[in-house]
Motif scaffolding. Structure first.
Motif, PDB file in Angstrom:
ATOM      1  N   GLU A  17       0.820  -1.215   0.000  1.00  0.00           N
ATOM      2  CA  GLU A  17       0.000   0.000   0.000  1.00  0.00           C
ATOM      3  C   GLU A  17       0.852   1.262   0.000  1.00  0.00           C
ATOM      4  OE1 GLU A  17      -3.441   2.060   2.830  1.00  0.00           O
ATOM      5  OE2 GLU A  17      -2.396   0.250   3.466  1.00  0.00           O
ATOM      6  N   ALA A  18       1.933   1.276   0.795  1.00  0.00           N
ATOM      7  CA  ALA A  18       2.779   2.464   0.888  1.00  0.00           C
ATOM      8  C   ALA A  18       3.490   2.769  -0.422  1.00  0.00           C
ATOM      9  CB  ALA A  18       3.817   2.279   2.000  1.00  0.00           C
ATOM     10  N   GLU A  19       3.551   1.779  -1.306  1.00  0.00           N
ATOM     11  CA  GLU A  19       4.259   1.963  -2.565  1.00  0.00           C
ATOM     12  C   GLU A  19       3.319   2.118  -3.749  1.00  0.00           C
ATOM     13  OE1 GLU A  19       8.187  -0.656  -1.617  1.00  0.00           O
ATOM     14  OE2 GLU A  19       6.388  -1.698  -2.268  1.00  0.00           O
ATOM     15  N   LEU A  20       2.043   2.370  -3.469  1.00  0.00           N
ATOM     16  CA  LEU A  20       1.064   2.491  -4.529  1.00  0.00           C
ATOM     17  C   LEU A  20       1.462   3.585  -5.500  1.00  0.00           C
ATOM     18  CD1 LEU A  20      -1.741   1.655  -5.604  1.00  0.00           C
ATOM     19  CD2 LEU A  20      -2.677   3.546  -4.252  1.00  0.00           C
ATOM     20  N   PRO A  21       1.594   3.292  -6.775  1.00  0.00           N
ATOM     21  CA  PRO A  21       1.953   4.314  -7.761  1.00  0.00           C
ATOM     22  C   PRO A  21       0.853   5.363  -7.876  1.00  0.00           C
ATOM     23  CG  PRO A  21       2.248   2.105  -8.647  1.00  0.00           C
ATOM     24  CD  PRO A  21       1.487   1.959  -7.369  1.00  0.00           C
ATOM     25  N   ASP A  22       1.232   6.522  -8.432  1.00  0.00           N
ATOM     26  CA  ASP A  22       0.268   7.604  -8.601  1.00  0.00           C
ATOM     27  C   ASP A  22      -0.623   7.338  -9.810  1.00  0.00           C
ATOM     28  OD1 ASP A  22       1.237   9.035  -6.434  1.00  0.00           O
ATOM     29  OD2 ASP A  22       2.821   9.935  -7.641  1.00  0.00           O
ATOM     30  N   CYS A  23      -1.355   6.261  -9.768  1.00  0.00           N
ATOM     31  CA  CYS A  23      -2.236   5.921 -10.874  1.00  0.00           C
ATOM     32  C   CYS A  23      -3.357   5.026 -10.362  1.00  0.00           C
ATOM     33  CB  CYS A  23      -1.459   5.199 -11.977  1.00  0.00           C
ATOM     34  SG  CYS A  23      -2.451   4.772 -13.408  1.00  0.00           S
ATOM     35  N   ALA A  24      -4.559   5.257 -10.831  1.00  0.00           N
ATOM     36  CA  ALA A  24      -5.683   4.431 -10.409  1.00  0.00           C
ATOM     37  C   ALA A  24      -5.508   3.011 -10.917  1.00  0.00           C
ATOM     38  CB  ALA A  24      -6.985   5.018 -10.943  1.00  0.00           C
ATOM     39  N   TRP A  56      -5.644  -7.315   2.770  1.00  0.00           N
ATOM     40  CA  TRP A  56      -5.242  -6.606   3.991  1.00  0.00           C
ATOM     41  C   TRP A  56      -4.449  -7.557   4.873  1.00  0.00           C
ATOM     42  CZ3 TRP A  56      -5.590  -1.567   3.945  1.00  0.00           C
ATOM     43  CH2 TRP A  56      -6.522  -0.974   3.087  1.00  0.00           C
ATOM     44  N   LEU A  57      -3.243  -7.138   5.244  1.00  0.00           N
ATOM     45  CA  LEU A  57      -2.345  -7.956   6.043  1.00  0.00           C
ATOM     46  C   LEU A  57      -2.659  -7.811   7.535  1.00  0.00           C
ATOM     47  CD1 LEU A  57       0.938  -7.126   4.112  1.00  0.00           C
ATOM     48  CD2 LEU A  57      -0.703  -8.968   3.681  1.00  0.00           C
ATOM     49  N   GLU A  58      -2.021  -8.656   8.343  1.00  0.00           N
ATOM     50  CA  GLU A  58      -2.296  -8.670   9.783  1.00  0.00           C
ATOM     51  C   GLU A  58      -1.953  -7.348  10.453  1.00  0.00           C
ATOM     52  OE1 GLU A  58      -0.295 -11.944  11.517  1.00  0.00           O
ATOM     53  OE2 GLU A  58      -1.573 -13.483  10.588  1.00  0.00           O
ATOM     54  N   ASP A  59      -0.969  -6.627   9.912  1.00  0.00           N
ATOM     55  CA  ASP A  59      -0.584  -5.358  10.537  1.00  0.00           C
ATOM     56  C   ASP A  59      -1.460  -4.200  10.074  1.00  0.00           C
ATOM     57  OD1 ASP A  59       0.238  -5.020   7.959  1.00  0.00           O
ATOM     58  OD2 ASP A  59       2.359  -4.639   8.418  1.00  0.00           O
ATOM     59  N   GLY A  60      -2.490  -4.495   9.282  1.00  0.00           N
ATOM     60  CA  GLY A  60      -3.423  -3.461   8.865  1.00  0.00           C
ATOM     61  C   GLY A  60      -3.078  -2.776   7.561  1.00  0.00           C
ATOM     62  N   THR A  61      -1.942  -3.096   6.969  1.00  0.00           N
ATOM     63  CA  THR A  61      -1.558  -2.501   5.698  1.00  0.00           C
ATOM     64  C   THR A  61      -2.085  -3.346   4.546  1.00  0.00           C
ATOM     65  OG1 THR A  61       0.562  -3.675   5.651  1.00  0.00           O
ATOM     66  CG2 THR A  61       0.524  -1.506   6.700  1.00  0.00           C
ATOM     67  N   GLY A  62      -2.233  -2.714   3.404  1.00  0.00           N
ATOM     68  CA  GLY A  62      -2.726  -3.418   2.234  1.00  0.00           C
ATOM     69  C   GLY A  62      -1.597  -3.805   1.296  1.00  0.00           C
ATOM     70  N   ALA A  63      -1.854  -4.804   0.480  1.00  0.00           N
ATOM     71  CA  ALA A  63      -0.876  -5.230  -0.521  1.00  0.00           C
ATOM     72  C   ALA A  63      -1.626  -5.720  -1.752  1.00  0.00           C
ATOM     73  CB  ALA A  63       0.027  -6.334   0.023  1.00  0.00           C
ATOM     74  N   LEU A  64      -1.020  -5.536  -2.905  1.00  0.00           N
ATOM     75  CA  LEU A  64      -1.592  -6.021  -4.146  1.00  0.00           C
ATOM     76  C   LEU A  64      -0.919  -7.345  -4.488  1.00  0.00           C
ATOM     77  CD1 LEU A  64      -3.607  -5.093  -6.390  1.00  0.00           C
ATOM     78  CD2 LEU A  64      -1.583  -4.439  -7.717  1.00  0.00           C
ATOM     79  N   PHE A  65      -1.723  -8.412  -4.607  1.00  0.00           N
ATOM     80  CA  PHE A  65      -1.209  -9.742  -4.911  1.00  0.00           C
ATOM     81  C   PHE A  65      -1.640 -10.159  -6.317  1.00  0.00           C
ATOM     82  CE2 PHE A  65      -0.726  -9.802  -0.388  1.00  0.00           C
ATOM     83  CZ  PHE A  65       0.235 -10.760  -0.108  1.00  0.00           C
ATOM     84  N   ALA A  66      -0.787 -10.917  -6.976  1.00  0.00           N
ATOM     85  CA  ALA A  66      -1.125 -11.460  -8.292  1.00  0.00           C
ATOM     86  C   ALA A  66      -2.088 -12.630  -8.126  1.00  0.00           C
ATOM     87  CB  ALA A  66       0.139 -11.915  -9.012  1.00  0.00           C
ATOM     88  N   LEU A  67      -3.174 -12.624  -8.894  1.00  0.00           N
ATOM     89  CA  LEU A  67      -4.150 -13.709  -8.844  1.00  0.00           C
ATOM     90  C   LEU A  67      -3.797 -14.849  -9.788  1.00  0.00           C
ATOM     91  CD1 LEU A  67      -7.586 -11.840  -8.725  1.00  0.00           C
ATOM     92  CD2 LEU A  67      -6.600 -13.292  -6.952  1.00  0.00           C
ATOM     93  N   LYS A  68      -2.910 -14.577 -10.724  1.00  0.00           N
ATOM     94  CA  LYS A  68      -2.523 -15.572 -11.718  1.00  0.00           C
ATOM     95  C   LYS A  68      -1.094 -15.292 -12.148  1.00  0.00           C
ATOM     96  CE  LYS A  68      -5.930 -14.116 -14.210  1.00  0.00           C
ATOM     97  NZ  LYS A  68      -6.942 -13.972 -15.316  1.00  0.00           N
TER      98      LYS A  68
END
Length: 444
Positions: free
Chosen positions: A350-357, A370-382
């Motif tokens: 989440e902290a590294e989210l690029p400036d793009c939608a 959403w991870l255990e520490d409350g931060t978000g992450a983008l994971f690959a589904l495939k």
């Protein structure tokens, strides 16, 4: 766009600065340097020419729709100002407004007019005004084929001791073998760093910081920069490349992360450059052919009605067809994988989210967790290959607000959509070219 960069091979190429050749240096030496590093500068490539803001205004006067079709206000008044700005507000006035602004558009030979495309006569007259339309390769054995679209970048920075930043650091989703940029007026500062891609083969480039860079915890791939200065805060090595009036920068923006900034121009001058893409098989990196063949095979395997005729010869034909590249480009932002990813890999936090939608798709390639520490992450589904778009599923609100009136799937990188699942996410509307249906997207 993955979180971590792999370590550089011990046989890689170490680069501390981009070499600048003079216009009378042998072009074979210039292009051999480009072949190895995928970036090079030719100083004072041409003299005694006249091309500036009035030529751009003349194009707009002759065919305002041609300019407006792909027009993008990349920055305005020191802020990233993407949006649906009209080119007429800038080039349609008797006098161009002074200030801090940075805009781009693409002059294309074929332009949409109603149900059909037409050949733009304004494109032809504009091209005749250009000081250069090809690289200075006369007398050499180099075989270079140029595409027709002309990328135009123009800006002004009337604030002393300040830099005007263009789009955030990015790499481009393009298929050609390089782009040459001619700086026709003023100057521009490029910051570049090598992408972690197999295209480099067994000799990847590694760089050391050539400009101010201060380490900031938690960001390895997304540049965090002060738009008004030259400072990056992620601690990554970058090369600073300054191009001045009359210089040519030749660069493969698919393998170099890049960001540009306009230094002080004064209230009456401008930074103006234009760029043309090219194909040159002799100048490709060793890994490009392997990647192209792999992509071609994947595309054919996904087309069951044609899979029976997917032969080795057909792969070669596909490579040839790339050189006939669709001449319809777009000028917006999108997010796509810059290296191969496995299902379940972290793309970025989440902290590294690029400036793009994040583009939306009914067949998403990624999901936000959403991870255990409350931060978000983008994971690959495939499993994702280099160049695959990073998309997420529409939210419940977006699905309920949608309609069946022909809204297109955004799997090709459309940045349409709401802010998304991260409250802090910043929508920057464009991208590596406003994503319509073309994969030929690039930006400065």
């Amino acid at each position: 766009m993955s979180l971590k960069r792999s370590s550089t091979d011990s046989n890689g190429i170490s680069l501390s600065k981009v070499k600048k050749f003079m216009c009378d240096d042998p072009i074979e030496e210039v292009m051999d340097y480009f072949r190895k590093h995928q970036v090079v500068v030719i100083k004072n490539a041409i003299a005694g020419y006249s091309f500036g803001i009035n030529d751009i205004k003349a194009l707009h006067t002759e065919d305002p729709e041609l300019v407006d079709e792909t027009f993008s206000m990349e920055a305005k008044k020191g802020e990233l100002g993407w949006g649906s700005h009209s080119s007429s507000d800038l080039f349609g006035k008797e006098a161009v407004k002074n200030g801090q602004w940075y805009a781009s558009f693409i002059a294309q030979k074929k332009v949409p007019r109603g149900p059909d495309d037409i050949i733009s006569t304004a494109y032809g007259s504009f091209k005749k005004r250009l000081p250069l339309t090809t690289l200075p390769t006369e007398g050499s054995r180099l075989k270079i084929k140029y595409t027709e679209p002309i990328w135009v970048f123009v800006g002004q920075n009337d604030q002393k001791d300040s830099f005007l930043q263009g789009r955030p650091e990015h790499i481009d989703s393009v298929h050609h073998d390089g782009t040459w940029h001619f700086q026709s007026s003023g100057s521009k500062v490029w910051y570049i760093r090598p992408a972690d891609t197999k295209e480099w083969g067994d000799k990847p480039v590694q760089v050391s910081a050539d400009g101010p860079s201060k380490k900031r915890k938690g960001s390895e791939t997304v540049a965090k920069a002060d738009p008004s200065s030259e400072t990056f805060t992620d601690g990554l090595g970058r090369l600073k490349v300054v191009v001045e009036k009359g210089d040519i920068l030749i660069i493969n923006t698919r393998v170099w992360w890049h960001q540009t900034r306009i230094p002080y121009t004064g209230p009456k001058d401008y930074s103006i450059s234009y760029a043309i893409d090219f194909f040159a098989k002799d100048l490709c990196l060793p890994g490009k052919k392997e990647i192209d063949e792999s992509k071609s095979k994947m595309e054919k395997s996904n087309k069951s009605n044609k899979s029976a005729v997917a032969t080795k010869g057909a792969v070669g034909d596909a490579a040839e067809n790339d050189e006939e590249e669709v001449q319809e480009y777009s000028n917006i932002d999108g997010l796509y994988a810059s290296k191969a990813l496995k299902s379940g890999d972290v793309v970025f936090y989440e902290a590294e989210l690029p400036d793009c939608a994040l583009p939306r798709s009914d067949d998403p390639t990624c999901e936000i967790v959403w991870l255990e520490d409350g931060t978000g992450a983008l994971f690959a589904l495939k499993d994702l290959a280099v160049g695959d778009w990073l998309t997420v599923a529409p939210s419940d609100d977006e699905e309920s607000d949608g309609s069946d009136d022909g809204e297109e799937d955004s799997n090709e990188g459309s940045e349409e959509g709401s802010e998304g699942d991260w409250e802090e996410e910043e929508c920057c509307e464009e991208g590596s070219g406003e994503e319509e249906e073309s994969e030929n997207e690039k930006e400065e």
